[in-house]
Design a protein around this motif. Structure first.
Motif, short mmCIF file in Angstrom:
data_model
loop_
_atom_site.label_atom_id
_atom_site.label_comp_id
_atom_site.label_asym_id
_atom_site.label_seq_id
_atom_site.Cartn_x
_atom_site.Cartn_y
_atom_site.Cartn_z
N ALA A 268 -0.85 -6.39 -14.01
CA ALA A 268 -0.15 -7.62 -13.62
C ALA A 268 1.35 -7.37 -13.53
CB ALA A 268 -0.44 -8.71 -14.65
N GLU A 269 1.86 -6.48 -14.40
CA GLU A 269 3.29 -6.20 -14.39
C GLU A 269 3.72 -5.47 -13.13
OE1 GLU A 269 1.98 -7.20 -18.32
OE2 GLU A 269 1.26 -5.67 -16.93
N LEU A 270 2.90 -4.51 -12.67
CA LEU A 270 3.21 -3.83 -11.41
C LEU A 270 3.22 -4.81 -10.26
CD1 LEU A 270 1.21 -0.49 -11.73
CD2 LEU A 270 3.66 -0.68 -11.29
N ARG A 271 2.26 -5.72 -10.25
CA ARG A 271 2.21 -6.72 -9.18
C ARG A 271 3.38 -7.68 -9.27
NH1 ARG A 271 -3.24 -6.19 -10.63
NH2 ARG A 271 -3.17 -8.01 -12.00
N ASP A 272 3.70 -8.13 -10.48
CA ASP A 272 4.76 -9.12 -10.64
C ASP A 272 6.13 -8.56 -10.29
OD1 ASP A 272 5.62 -11.80 -11.63
OD2 ASP A 272 6.72 -10.58 -13.07
N THR A 273 6.41 -7.32 -10.68
CA THR A 273 7.72 -6.74 -10.38
C THR A 273 7.85 -6.37 -8.92
OG1 THR A 273 6.90 -4.57 -11.11
CG2 THR A 273 8.17 -5.88 -12.72
N LEU A 274 6.75 -6.38 -8.16
CA LEU A 274 6.82 -6.14 -6.73
C LEU A 274 6.87 -7.45 -5.95
CD1 LEU A 274 6.79 -3.91 -4.54
CD2 LEU A 274 4.30 -4.19 -4.44
N SER A 275 6.57 -8.56 -6.59
CA SER A 275 6.54 -9.83 -5.88
C SER A 275 7.91 -10.15 -5.32
CB SER A 275 6.06 -10.97 -6.79
OG SER A 275 7.12 -11.44 -7.60
N TYR A 276 7.90 -10.80 -4.18
CA TYR A 276 9.15 -11.07 -3.47
C TYR A 276 10.07 -11.96 -4.30
CZ TYR A 276 11.99 -11.13 0.72
OH TYR A 276 13.01 -10.93 1.62
N ALA A 277 9.51 -12.97 -4.94
CA ALA A 277 10.32 -13.88 -5.73
C ALA A 277 10.99 -13.16 -6.90
CB ALA A 277 9.47 -15.04 -6.24
N THR A 278 10.25 -12.28 -7.58
CA THR A 278 10.83 -11.55 -8.71
C THR A 278 11.92 -10.59 -8.25
OG1 THR A 278 8.77 -11.72 -9.98
CG2 THR A 278 10.32 -10.02 -10.66
N LEU A 279 11.68 -9.88 -7.13
CA LEU A 279 12.71 -8.98 -6.60
C LEU A 279 13.98 -9.75 -6.27
CD1 LEU A 279 10.53 -6.76 -4.27
CD2 LEU A 279 12.00 -5.90 -6.09
N ALA B 165 0.81 -1.22 0.00
CA ALA B 165 0.00 0.00 0.00
C ALA B 165 0.85 1.26 0.00
CB ALA B 165 -0.93 0.00 1.21
N GLU B 166 2.11 1.16 0.42
CA GLU B 166 3.00 2.32 0.44
C GLU B 166 3.42 2.76 -0.96
OE1 GLU B 166 6.03 2.80 3.64
OE2 GLU B 166 5.80 0.62 3.77
N LEU B 167 3.27 1.87 -1.93
CA LEU B 167 3.90 2.08 -3.23
C LEU B 167 2.91 2.38 -4.34
CD1 LEU B 167 6.51 -0.81 -2.99
CD2 LEU B 167 6.69 1.54 -2.16
N GLY B 168 1.73 2.81 -3.98
CA GLY B 168 0.76 3.18 -5.00
C GLY B 168 -0.04 1.98 -5.46
N PRO B 169 -1.08 2.21 -6.27
CA PRO B 169 -1.95 1.13 -6.72
C PRO B 169 -1.21 0.14 -7.63
CG PRO B 169 -2.46 3.17 -7.88
CD PRO B 169 -1.50 3.53 -6.80
N LEU B 170 -1.57 -1.15 -7.50
CA LEU B 170 -1.00 -2.19 -8.35
C LEU B 170 -2.03 -2.52 -9.42
CD1 LEU B 170 0.60 -4.47 -5.59
CD2 LEU B 170 1.67 -2.60 -6.89
N ASP B 171 -2.14 -1.62 -10.39
CA ASP B 171 -3.24 -1.70 -11.35
C ASP B 171 -3.02 -2.72 -12.46
OD1 ASP B 171 -4.65 0.31 -10.05
OD2 ASP B 171 -3.66 1.90 -11.18
N PHE C 74 6.50 0.20 -15.55
CA PHE C 74 6.05 1.56 -15.84
C PHE C 74 5.82 1.81 -17.32
CE2 PHE C 74 8.28 1.53 -11.80
CZ PHE C 74 7.32 2.10 -10.98
N GLU C 75 5.98 0.78 -18.14
CA GLU C 75 5.60 0.79 -19.55
C GLU C 75 6.23 1.94 -20.33
OE1 GLU C 75 1.32 0.80 -19.12
OE2 GLU C 75 1.25 -1.38 -19.22
N LEU C 76 7.46 2.29 -19.99
CA LEU C 76 8.13 3.35 -20.74
C LEU C 76 8.57 2.85 -22.11
CD1 LEU C 76 8.17 4.87 -18.03
CD2 LEU C 76 10.50 5.60 -18.58
#
Length: 306
Positions: free
Chosen positions: A99-110, A91-97, A130-132
């Motif tokens: 799948a990519e935002l969620r996946d790159t925050l997942s503990y295993a991926t980090l 919740a500190e890091l903004g909405p996880l709108d 961030f889809e740049l």
């Protein structure tokens, strides 16, 4: 700009910048340092020359995080035992709108991203989370769009084997599997533990030299199952409390009087990774926020029951 507007603009992007810096560094302490320095640079900048505040701030935060990441790599190589990311309240890091935002925050991926070079990690996060466009990534990192495309390709290739399929179980399924794993460990049910693990499962314990923990990863299904069962057999285990870390279910445990946060990497219905964070420095911030969140939920429940 009107008085106070620079601060207001920055605060709009703070969660995004914190999420970016954390994904690059795996440490909220370091990410907060990056965001604070980004704010100082924003405050000193002639903002009349800034056409896109978001692009400017993403560039500044990424470059600051890369500088920290390069210096942190040497420190992590000298770390006592396996180094694991600091767990966070998503919740500190903004909405996880996405799948990519969620996946790159997942503990295993980090954890897997520790394998990447700093430029590869930055290209991967900027593109995936961030889809740049590659041209914008090139403006952040320097070089060309083609070079950044290659960095991203190398990163995704290196992570592909470890990440497996991109689709993880639902939060409910993940939580149920975590509970089954705990129950089997408590009961010394070696057959059930072994059956839940993938053949190439690995267990990591991060004590950072601050508390007793395995100094090397435990590899292989049978060895991981025996290690987990032995741990629960030898040491008193306090009550486990479910929580959520990095957007996925986790458990607070006390084993042998030492608090730890346990997380699982679950893919295709099997446990591929067992992560135990015991270093109190990495748990302090998360523990405080988790306790506050549970207190709020308890108060809300009590108020509703009144």
């Amino acid at each position: 700009m009107a008085a106070g507007a620079p601060e207001a603009v920055f605060e709009t992007y703070r969660p995004l910048l914190l999420g970016l810096a954390y994904r690059l560094l795996g440490s909220m302490w370091d990410a907060e340092d990056v965001v604070q320095e980004a704010f100082l640079r924003w405050s000193r900048t002639d903002r009349e020359q800034v056409r896109e505040p978001r692009a400017f701030l993403v560039t500044v935060a990424t470059r600051l995080a890369l500088d920290q990441l390069r210096s942190a790599r040497a420190t992590r190589e000298a770390y006592v035992g396996p180094w694991l990311p600091e767990p966070v309240d998503a919740a500190e890091l903004g909405p996880l709108d996405t799948a990519e935002l969620r996946d790159t925050l997942s503990y295993a991926t980090l954890h897997l991203m520790e394998q990447l070079t700093p430029p590869e990690r930055a290209a991967f996060v900027l593109r995936e989370a961030f889809e740049l466009p590659y041209a914008d990534i090139a403006a952040v990192l320097g070089g060309t769009a083609a070079n950044c495309r290659q960095l991203h390709h190398r990163a995704t290739t290196r992570l592909a084997a470890g990440r497996g399929d991109r689709f993880r179980p639902s939060g409910e399924d993940h939580a149920r599997l975590l509970t089954r794993f705990l129950d089997a460990a408590r009961g010394g049910d070696l057959d059930t533990l072994t059956g839940m693990l993938s053949e190439d499962a690995v267990a990591w314990n991060d004590g950072g030299g601050r508390t007793r923990a395995a100094l090397r990863p435990i590899t292989g299904r049978d060895r991981v199952a025996a290690f987990v069962a032995g741990l629960f057999r030898r040491y008193p285990v306090g009550a486990a409390r479910p929580t959520e870390a990095n957007g996925r279910p986790a458990l607070w445990l006390s084993v042998g009087g030492t608090d730890q946060l346990a997380l699982l990497d679950v893919r295709d219905g099997a446990v591929h990774g067992v992560f135990a964070v015991l270093n109190p420095d990495k748990l302090a911030r998360f523990a405080a926020r988790d306790a506050a969140r549970h207190a709020e939920a308890r108060d809300a429940y009590a108020g509703g029951s009144a």
